[in-house]
Design a protein around this motif. Sequence first.
Motif, PDB file in Angstrom:
ATOM      1  N   LYS A   9       0.812  -1.211   0.000  1.00 19.61           N
ATOM      2  CA  LYS A   9       0.000   0.000   0.000  1.00 19.61           C
ATOM      3  C   LYS A   9       0.848   1.265   0.000  1.00 19.61           C
ATOM      4  CE  LYS A   9      -3.663  -2.389   2.545  1.00 19.61           C
ATOM      5  NZ  LYS A   9      -4.469  -2.430   3.778  1.00 19.61           N
ATOM      6  N   VAL A  10       2.095   1.127  -0.393  1.00 15.57           N
ATOM      7  CA  VAL A  10       3.006   2.275  -0.350  1.00 15.57           C
ATOM      8  C   VAL A  10       2.483   3.426  -1.203  1.00 15.57           C
ATOM      9  CG1 VAL A  10       5.316   3.091  -0.942  1.00 15.57           C
ATOM     10  CG2 VAL A  10       5.034   0.881   0.206  1.00 15.57           C
ATOM     11  N   GLU A  11       2.126   3.146  -2.447  1.00 14.01           N
ATOM     12  CA  GLU A  11       1.679   4.215  -3.332  1.00 14.01           C
ATOM     13  C   GLU A  11       0.343   4.799  -2.871  1.00 14.01           C
ATOM     14  OE1 GLU A  11       3.631   5.615  -5.450  1.00 14.01           O
ATOM     15  OE2 GLU A  11       5.149   4.112  -4.920  1.00 14.01           O
ATOM     16  N   PHE A  12      -0.531   3.961  -2.332  1.00 16.53           N
ATOM     17  CA  PHE A  12      -1.808   4.454  -1.817  1.00 16.53           C
ATOM     18  C   PHE A  12      -1.572   5.460  -0.698  1.00 16.53           C
ATOM     19  CE2 PHE A  12      -5.295   4.409   1.220  1.00 16.53           C
ATOM     20  CZ  PHE A  12      -6.406   4.561   0.405  1.00 16.53           C
ATOM     21  N   PHE A  13      -0.713   5.104   0.258  1.00 15.44           N
ATOM     22  CA  PHE A  13      -0.475   5.998   1.389  1.00 15.44           C
ATOM     23  C   PHE A  13       0.332   7.222   0.972  1.00 15.44           C
ATOM     24  CE2 PHE A  13      -1.636   2.274   3.988  1.00 15.44           C
ATOM     25  CZ  PHE A  13      -2.526   2.888   4.850  1.00 15.44           C
ATOM     26  N   ASP A  14       1.225   7.067  -0.008  1.00 16.51           N
ATOM     27  CA  ASP A  14       1.965   8.229  -0.485  1.00 16.51           C
ATOM     28  C   ASP A  14       1.029   9.206  -1.174  1.00 16.51           C
ATOM     29  OD1 ASP A  14       4.531   9.546  -0.727  1.00 16.51           O
ATOM     30  OD2 ASP A  14       4.372   9.174  -2.872  1.00 16.51           O
ATOM     31  N   ASP A  15       0.104   8.687  -1.976  1.00 18.96           N
ATOM     32  CA  ASP A  15      -0.893   9.553  -2.606  1.00 18.96           C
ATOM     33  C   ASP A  15      -1.776  10.221  -1.559  1.00 18.96           C
ATOM     34  OD1 ASP A  15       0.064   8.861  -5.100  1.00 18.96           O
ATOM     35  OD2 ASP A  15      -1.523   7.407  -5.518  1.00 18.96           O
ATOM     36  N   MET A  16      -2.139   9.458  -0.533  1.00 16.89           N
ATOM     37  CA  MET A  16      -2.984  10.004   0.534  1.00 16.89           C
ATOM     38  C   MET A  16      -2.277  11.162   1.238  1.00 16.89           C
ATOM     39  SD  MET A  16      -4.694   7.849   3.654  1.00 16.89           S
ATOM     40  CE  MET A  16      -5.876   8.562   4.780  1.00 16.89           C
ATOM     41  N   ALA A  17      -0.986  11.000   1.505  1.00 15.83           N
ATOM     42  CA  ALA A  17      -0.225  12.039   2.197  1.00 15.83           C
ATOM     43  C   ALA A  17      -0.137  13.317   1.386  1.00 15.83           C
ATOM     44  CB  ALA A  17       1.172  11.530   2.528  1.00 15.83           C
ATOM     45  N   GLN A  18      -0.340  13.216   0.083  1.00 16.52           N
ATOM     46  CA  GLN A  18      -0.247  14.397  -0.782  1.00 16.52           C
ATOM     47  C   GLN A  18      -1.605  15.029  -1.103  1.00 16.52           C
ATOM     48  OE1 GLN A  18       3.034  13.965  -3.955  1.00 16.52           O
ATOM     49  NE2 GLN A  18       2.611  11.850  -3.376  1.00 16.52           N
ATOM     50  N   THR A  19      -2.695  14.455  -0.579  1.00 16.70           N
ATOM     51  CA  THR A  19      -3.990  15.097  -0.768  1.00 16.70           C
ATOM     52  C   THR A  19      -3.995  16.448  -0.048  1.00 16.70           C
ATOM     53  OG1 THR A  19      -4.912  13.971   1.173  1.00 16.70           O
ATOM     54  CG2 THR A  19      -5.241  12.908  -0.976  1.00 16.70           C
ATOM     55  N   PRO A  20      -4.752  17.416  -0.534  1.00 17.15           N
ATOM     56  CA  PRO A  20      -4.772  18.729   0.134  1.00 17.15           C
ATOM     57  C   PRO A  20      -5.174  18.649   1.598  1.00 17.15           C
ATOM     58  CG  PRO A  20      -5.718  18.915  -2.063  1.00 17.15           C
ATOM     59  CD  PRO A  20      -5.500  17.447  -1.811  1.00 17.15           C
ATOM     60  N   ALA A 155     -16.677  15.837   2.855  1.00 15.52           N
ATOM     61  CA  ALA A 155     -16.097  15.889   1.514  1.00 15.52           C
ATOM     62  C   ALA A 155     -17.023  16.607   0.538  1.00 15.52           C
ATOM     63  CB  ALA A 155     -15.792  14.473   1.022  1.00 15.52           C
ATOM     64  N   GLU A 156     -18.318  16.377   0.685  1.00 13.48           N
ATOM     65  CA  GLU A 156     -19.297  17.045  -0.180  1.00 13.48           C
ATOM     66  C   GLU A 156     -19.335  18.541   0.101  1.00 13.48           C
ATOM     67  OE1 GLU A 156     -22.170  17.461  -3.126  1.00 13.48           O
ATOM     68  OE2 GLU A 156     -20.977  15.680  -2.625  1.00 13.48           O
ATOM     69  N   GLU A 157     -19.364  18.900   1.358  1.00 17.87           N
ATOM     70  CA  GLU A 157     -19.441  20.311   1.736  1.00 17.87           C
ATOM     71  C   GLU A 157     -18.199  21.084   1.295  1.00 17.87           C
ATOM     72  OE1 GLU A 157     -19.996  20.206   5.933  1.00 17.87           O
ATOM     73  OE2 GLU A 157     -22.138  19.697   5.824  1.00 17.87           O
ATOM     74  N   LYS A 158     -17.039  20.435   1.367  1.00 17.75           N
ATOM     75  CA  LYS A 158     -15.777  21.100   1.048  1.00 17.75           C
ATOM     76  C   LYS A 158     -15.397  20.963  -0.420  1.00 17.75           C
ATOM     77  CE  LYS A 158     -15.012  22.222   5.384  1.00 17.75           C
ATOM     78  NZ  LYS A 158     -15.108  23.636   5.838  1.00 17.75           N
ATOM     79  N   GLY A 159     -16.167  20.214  -1.180  1.00 19.74           N
ATOM     80  CA  GLY A 159     -15.856  20.048  -2.593  1.00 19.74           C
ATOM     81  C   GLY A 159     -14.591  19.263  -2.850  1.00 19.74           C
ATOM     82  N   PHE A 160     -14.344  18.222  -2.057  1.00 22.79           N
ATOM     83  CA  PHE A 160     -13.152  17.396  -2.243  1.00 22.79           C
ATOM     84  C   PHE A 160     -13.169  16.743  -3.627  1.00 22.79           C
ATOM     85  CE2 PHE A 160     -11.727  16.156   2.343  1.00 22.79           C
ATOM     86  CZ  PHE A 160     -11.639  17.494   2.670  1.00 22.79           C
ATOM     87  N   SER A 161     -11.981  16.558  -4.186  1.00 19.87           N
ATOM     88  CA  SER A 161     -11.843  15.816  -5.437  1.00 19.87           C
ATOM     89  C   SER A 161     -12.180  14.351  -5.181  1.00 19.87           C
ATOM     90  CB  SER A 161     -10.412  15.919  -5.954  1.00 19.87           C
ATOM     91  OG  SER A 161      -9.528  15.188  -5.109  1.00 19.87           O
ATOM     92  N   PRO A 162     -12.465  13.584  -6.235  1.00 17.42           N
ATOM     93  CA  PRO A 162     -12.740  12.161  -6.046  1.00 17.42           C
ATOM     94  C   PRO A 162     -11.617  11.431  -5.308  1.00 17.42           C
ATOM     95  CG  PRO A 162     -13.428  12.827  -8.226  1.00 17.42           C
ATOM     96  CD  PRO A 162     -12.713  14.010  -7.631  1.00 17.42           C
ATOM     97  N   ASP A 163     -10.348  11.775  -5.608  1.00 19.82           N
ATOM     98  CA  ASP A 163      -9.236  11.094  -4.941  1.00 19.82           C
ATOM     99  C   ASP A 163      -9.183  11.449  -3.464  1.00 19.82           C
ATOM    100  OD1 ASP A 163      -6.708   9.491  -5.062  1.00 19.82           O
ATOM    101  OD2 ASP A 163      -5.845  11.408  -4.436  1.00 19.82           O
ATOM    102  N   SER A 164      -9.335  12.716  -3.142  1.00 23.43           N
ATOM    103  CA  SER A 164      -9.340  13.129  -1.731  1.00 23.43           C
ATOM    104  C   SER A 164     -10.501  12.500  -0.980  1.00 23.43           C
ATOM    105  CB  SER A 164      -9.416  14.658  -1.622  1.00 23.43           C
ATOM    106  OG  SER A 164      -8.194  15.252  -1.967  1.00 23.43           O
ATOM    107  N   ARG A 165     -11.645  12.414  -1.642  1.00 19.38           N
ATOM    108  CA  ARG A 165     -12.823  11.788  -1.036  1.00 19.38           C
ATOM    109  C   ARG A 165     -12.545  10.306  -0.745  1.00 19.38           C
ATOM    110  NH1 ARG A 165     -18.492  12.994  -1.788  1.00 19.38           N
ATOM    111  NH2 ARG A 165     -17.793  14.676  -3.155  1.00 19.38           N
ATOM    112  N   GLU A 166     -11.918   9.629  -1.700  1.00 19.74           N
ATOM    113  CA  GLU A 166     -11.611   8.204  -1.514  1.00 19.74           C
ATOM    114  C   GLU A 166     -10.675   7.991  -0.331  1.00 19.74           C
ATOM    115  OE1 GLU A 166      -9.116   4.594  -3.696  1.00 19.74           O
ATOM    116  OE2 GLU A 166      -9.153   6.609  -4.566  1.00 19.74           O
ATOM    117  N   LYS A 167      -9.646   8.830  -0.244  1.00 20.00           N
ATOM    118  CA  LYS A 167      -8.659   8.658   0.824  1.00 20.00           C
ATOM    119  C   LYS A 167      -9.252   8.984   2.191  1.00 20.00           C
ATOM    120  CE  LYS A 167      -5.313   7.577  -2.047  1.00 20.00           C
ATOM    121  NZ  LYS A 167      -5.875   7.844  -3.380  1.00 20.00           N
ATOM    122  N   LEU A 168     -10.066  10.021   2.277  1.00 22.43           N
ATOM    123  CA  LEU A 168     -10.724  10.343   3.541  1.00 22.43           C
ATOM    124  C   LEU A 168     -11.683   9.226   3.925  1.00 22.43           C
ATOM    125  CD1 LEU A 168     -11.172  12.409   5.818  1.00 22.43           C
ATOM    126  CD2 LEU A 168     -13.017  13.392   4.419  1.00 22.43           C
ATOM    127  N   GLY A 169     -12.398   8.678   2.954  1.00 16.88           N
ATOM    128  CA  GLY A 169     -13.308   7.573   3.232  1.00 16.88           C
ATOM    129  C   GLY A 169     -12.585   6.351   3.753  1.00 16.88           C
TER     130      GLY A 169
END
Length: 218
Positions: A9-20, A155-169
């Motif tokens: 899950k290295v790339e998943f967590f690295d992408d997550m760390a770079q979400t706004p 995520a809906e209220e803040k207008g998160f991108s699909p990727d940011s929404r996925e990682k927060l979920g």
Amino acid sequence: MSGTEFDGKVEFFDDMAQTPWLSEVHRLVAKAGGSWEDKDVLDVGCGTGRLLIGNGTEAKSITGVDLSEKMVAKAGALCTECGMEEKASFYAGDAYELPFEDDSFDIAVSTLVVFLLPEPLKAIDEMKRVVRPGGRLAMLNPGPFMGRETAMQLAEEKGFSPDSREKLGAWADVSERRHRFSPRELSKHLTDQGLVNIEHIPVLDGLGIITAADKREK
């Protein structure tokens, strides 16, 4: 838990760390730990090292420990890319038994880690052990209202991108299965352990809580 659970899950967590949203929370965790200028800073459960890399310019040294050897390897590679390898060290290790002597660091931080553990308070005690007297701990944990429904509403209220929404979920889903903390619960344990100047900083509209505290001077 074993490091191999996270090796894939290295790339998943690295992408997550770079979400706004998580990049901003990393900044706030670093700020809660106090000034990093000329300090020795430890990140417990460092993942790919993004918190340290993003905030460690003024630190004397940055050190990360993670259960996953592949996370550690990625963190080292990223540090080299950023030209910070001379001040950086990364180790594969267990949050319950950190591979450092007592009183080794000025600041210890941790994000998205303590809540995962079967015995989360044990990891907090280890962070306290390796911090010098007068040093500071800062950690991010899910608050009592973190969950799939509340996370998706945010995520809906803040207008998160699909990727940011996925990682927060993903964080919300795991939070429901593991541990969520109230400030009162964390304050009690930290006070029992002799930590002082405890503060709780709500983030993500209170779905997350940054908790910081000082280790008493001897």
